[in-house]
Enzyme design. Structure first.
Site, PDB file in Angstrom:
ATOM      1  CE  LYS A 111      63.493 -43.860 -14.030  1.00  0.00           C
ATOM      2  NZ  LYS A 111      63.658 -43.743 -12.482  1.00  0.00           N
ATOM      3  CE  LYS A 192      67.504 -38.091 -17.539  1.00  0.00           C
ATOM      4  NZ  LYS A 192      67.020 -38.156 -16.353  1.00  0.00           N
ATOM      5  CE  LYS A 195      72.862 -42.784 -10.874  1.00  0.00           C
ATOM      6  NZ  LYS A 195      72.127 -42.347  -9.890  1.00  0.00           N
TER       7      LYS A 195
HETATM    8  P1  TYM Z   1      68.084 -39.227  -9.427  1.00  0.00           P
HETATM    9  O1  TYM Z   1      68.759 -40.035  -8.509  1.00  0.00           O
HETATM   10  O2  TYM Z   1      67.719 -39.622 -10.896  1.00  0.00           O
HETATM   11  O3  TYM Z   1      69.153 -37.921  -9.711  1.00  0.00           O
HETATM   12  C1  TYM Z   1      69.716 -37.117  -8.421  1.00  0.00           C
HETATM   13  C2  TYM Z   1      69.790 -35.573  -9.090  1.00  0.00           C
HETATM   14  O4  TYM Z   1      70.772 -35.503 -10.165  1.00  0.00           O
HETATM   15  C3  TYM Z   1      70.007 -34.882 -11.175  1.00  0.00           C
HETATM   16  N1  TYM Z   1      70.335 -35.280 -12.427  1.00  0.00           N
HETATM   17  C4  TYM Z   1      71.164 -34.533 -13.468  1.00  0.00           C
HETATM   18  N2  TYM Z   1      71.351 -33.282 -13.439  1.00  0.00           N
HETATM   19  C5  TYM Z   1      72.017 -32.780 -14.296  1.00  0.00           C
HETATM   20  N3  TYM Z   1      72.263 -33.475 -15.569  1.00  0.00           N
HETATM   21  C6  TYM Z   1      72.028 -34.897 -15.471  1.00  0.00           C
HETATM   22  N4  TYM Z   1      72.368 -35.524 -16.700  1.00  0.00           N
HETATM   23  C7  TYM Z   1      71.147 -35.335 -14.528  1.00  0.00           C
HETATM   24  N5  TYM Z   1      70.943 -36.574 -14.217  1.00  0.00           N
HETATM   25  C8  TYM Z   1      70.439 -36.610 -12.942  1.00  0.00           C
HETATM   26  C9  TYM Z   1      68.615 -35.013 -10.889  1.00  0.00           C
HETATM   27  O5  TYM Z   1      67.698 -34.077 -11.506  1.00  0.00           O
HETATM   28  C10 TYM Z   1      68.611 -35.192  -9.397  1.00  0.00           C
HETATM   29  O6  TYM Z   1      68.386 -33.817  -9.031  1.00  0.00           O
HETATM   30  N6  TYM Z   1      63.423 -38.629  -8.015  1.00  0.00           N
HETATM   31  C11 TYM Z   1      64.768 -37.993  -7.700  1.00  0.00           C
HETATM   32  C12 TYM Z   1      65.021 -38.655  -6.475  1.00  0.00           C
HETATM   33  C13 TYM Z   1      64.165 -38.109  -5.356  1.00  0.00           C
HETATM   34  C14 TYM Z   1      64.182 -36.579  -5.047  1.00  0.00           C
HETATM   35  C15 TYM Z   1      63.148 -36.538  -4.008  1.00  0.00           C
HETATM   36  C16 TYM Z   1      64.630 -35.380  -5.519  1.00  0.00           C
HETATM   37  C17 TYM Z   1      63.521 -38.736  -4.644  1.00  0.00           C
HETATM   38  N7  TYM Z   1      62.736 -38.006  -3.656  1.00  0.00           N
HETATM   39  C18 TYM Z   1      62.769 -35.532  -3.425  1.00  0.00           C
HETATM   40  C19 TYM Z   1      64.141 -34.187  -4.866  1.00  0.00           C
HETATM   41  C20 TYM Z   1      63.069 -34.255  -3.688  1.00  0.00           C
HETATM   42  C21 TYM Z   1      65.693 -38.779  -8.856  1.00  0.00           C
HETATM   43  O7  TYM Z   1      65.240 -39.854  -9.346  1.00  0.00           O
HETATM   44  O8  TYM Z   1      66.932 -38.236  -8.975  1.00  0.00           O
END
Ligand code: TYM
Length: 325
Positions: A111, A192, A195
């Site tokens: 990022k 991967k 967005k």
């Molecule tokens: P975020 O918003 O990026 O994504 C949400 C969930 O989707 C999964 N994900 C994917 N899984 C498979 N293939 C992909 N291409 C893909 N892109 C995204 C992510 O692994 C995630 O599970 N930091 C976290 C949000 C968060 C969180 C937490 C998660 C904040 N606090 C506490 C668990 C526990 C995030 O940015 O997810």
């Protein structure tokens, strides 16, 4: 029942990577654990965002979660910033977290290189807030996609440091990883689905059938000179076919691939129709929710109240342990 927490950032449309990698798993775990699902609005403000539209974006993410089947009768659904103890606990954990551990985080490095003009302290501290999200509720089970595993390892480092310094309080957490833990980009299948790679690399949960067909038809298949190994793009399309429950088509097309008679257009047509079929009920429910935004706001307020009650009690215990009370 063991406690579970997971979260998603409100950064625009939820895509099938989020869905297959995490959210579909959340649904299935709702009956097994005491679940907390969170819209991580404090995490998303670490990159540029539009404050004027932010409340709508947050609400839209919450509606997507309800549309896929998160049930507020079973699970606590809430918005992170509505429970102020998350940031409070983040500060306590900051005092336990070595800077060197945060410098190793690949998401931070990615990022920071994507947003060179806005490498803020929040972006660096992001994984500590994530640890606070999880440990504020004493959660032990955390279903996520593969890209979050490094953050969960850091959470366990904080668990050990906390227990060593202040006496045993936390159990180590366990990540739950699903079959679809790493869905690849349609346009750039070495990376991967994300967005940040633009609209054509992903299928959003809200994409219309025609848009889905168009994006899948133009998905990258063989990126380089033909070799014996299946390319990342083709593998991703096969994986998606399976994850969207087109088992028979998957078997038939795998044999065709093995016999070298597969036409990629056939694979793509089957896949596009499977995705459309799976997303249709979600899109129907979303339409109804859009007519009923007030009800969604109420669900989130109730969720924040329930989460706040647990958070309020736990933070007092944590402060006592740390000598702050
Ligand atoms: P975020 O918003 O990026 O994504 C949400 C969930 O989707 C999964 N994900 C994917 N899984 C498979 N293939 C992909 N291409 C893909 N892109 C995204 C992510 O692994 C995630 O599970 N930091 C976290 C949000 C968060 C969180 C937490 C998660 C904040 N606090 C506490 C668990 C526990 C995030 O940015 O997810």
């Amino acid at each position: 029942m063991k406690i579970l927490l997971s979260g998603i950032q409100p950064t625009g449309e939820i895509h099938i990577g989020n869905y297959l990698g995490a959210l579909k798993n959340w649904l299935e775990l709702q009956d097994k654990y005491q679940c907390h699902f969170m819209v991580a609005d404090l995490h998303s403000i670490t990159i540029d965002y539009n404050p004027a539209e932010y409340q709508e974006t947050i609400l839209n993410t919450a509606m997507d979660l309800l549309a896929i089947g998160i049930d507020p009768k079973k699970s606590i659904l809430f918005v992170q910033s509505q429970v102020p103890q998350h940031t409070e606990l983040c500060w306590y954990f900051n005092t336990l977290t070595p800077i060197a551990e945060l410098e190793r985080m690949t998401q931070f490095k990615d990022k920071a290189s994507q947003h060179k003009e806005n490498i803020n302290t929040g972006l660096f501290d992001y994984p500590v807030l994530q640890a606070a999200d999880i440990l504020l509720y004493k959660s032990e089970v955390v279903p996520v996609g593969q890209d979050q595993l490094q953050h969960l390892e850091l959470t366990n480092t904080i668990v050990r440091k906390f227990n060593n310094k202040f006496g045993k309080y936390y159990e180590e957490i366990k990540p739950v990883i699903s079959e679809g833990a790493k869905i690849m980009s349609l346009t750039n299948p070495e990376k991967k689905m994300s967005k940040s790679l633009g609209a054509n690399n992903l299928i959003a949960l809200s994409d219309e059938p025609e848009v889905i067909r168009k994006k899948i038809m133009s998905a990258v298949t063989d990126t380089g000179p033909a070799s014996d190994a299946m390319s990342a793009g083709v593998k991703n399309l096969f994986d998606l076919l399976k994850l969207f429950n087109a088992t028979l088509a998957h078997q038939k097309l795998t044999s065709a691939y093995d016999n070298k008679t597969l036409k990629y257009s056939e694979l793509k047509t089957e896949l596009a129709e499977a995705i459309i079929k799976n997303l249709q009920p979600i899109q129907e429910r979303k339409k109804k929710l859009l007519q009923n935004k007030k009800q969604v706001v109420k669900i989130l307020a109730d969720g924040a109240k329930k989460a706040g009650k647990i958070a309020g009690k736990n933070i007092l215990e944590i402060k006592k342990k740390m000598g702050l009370l």
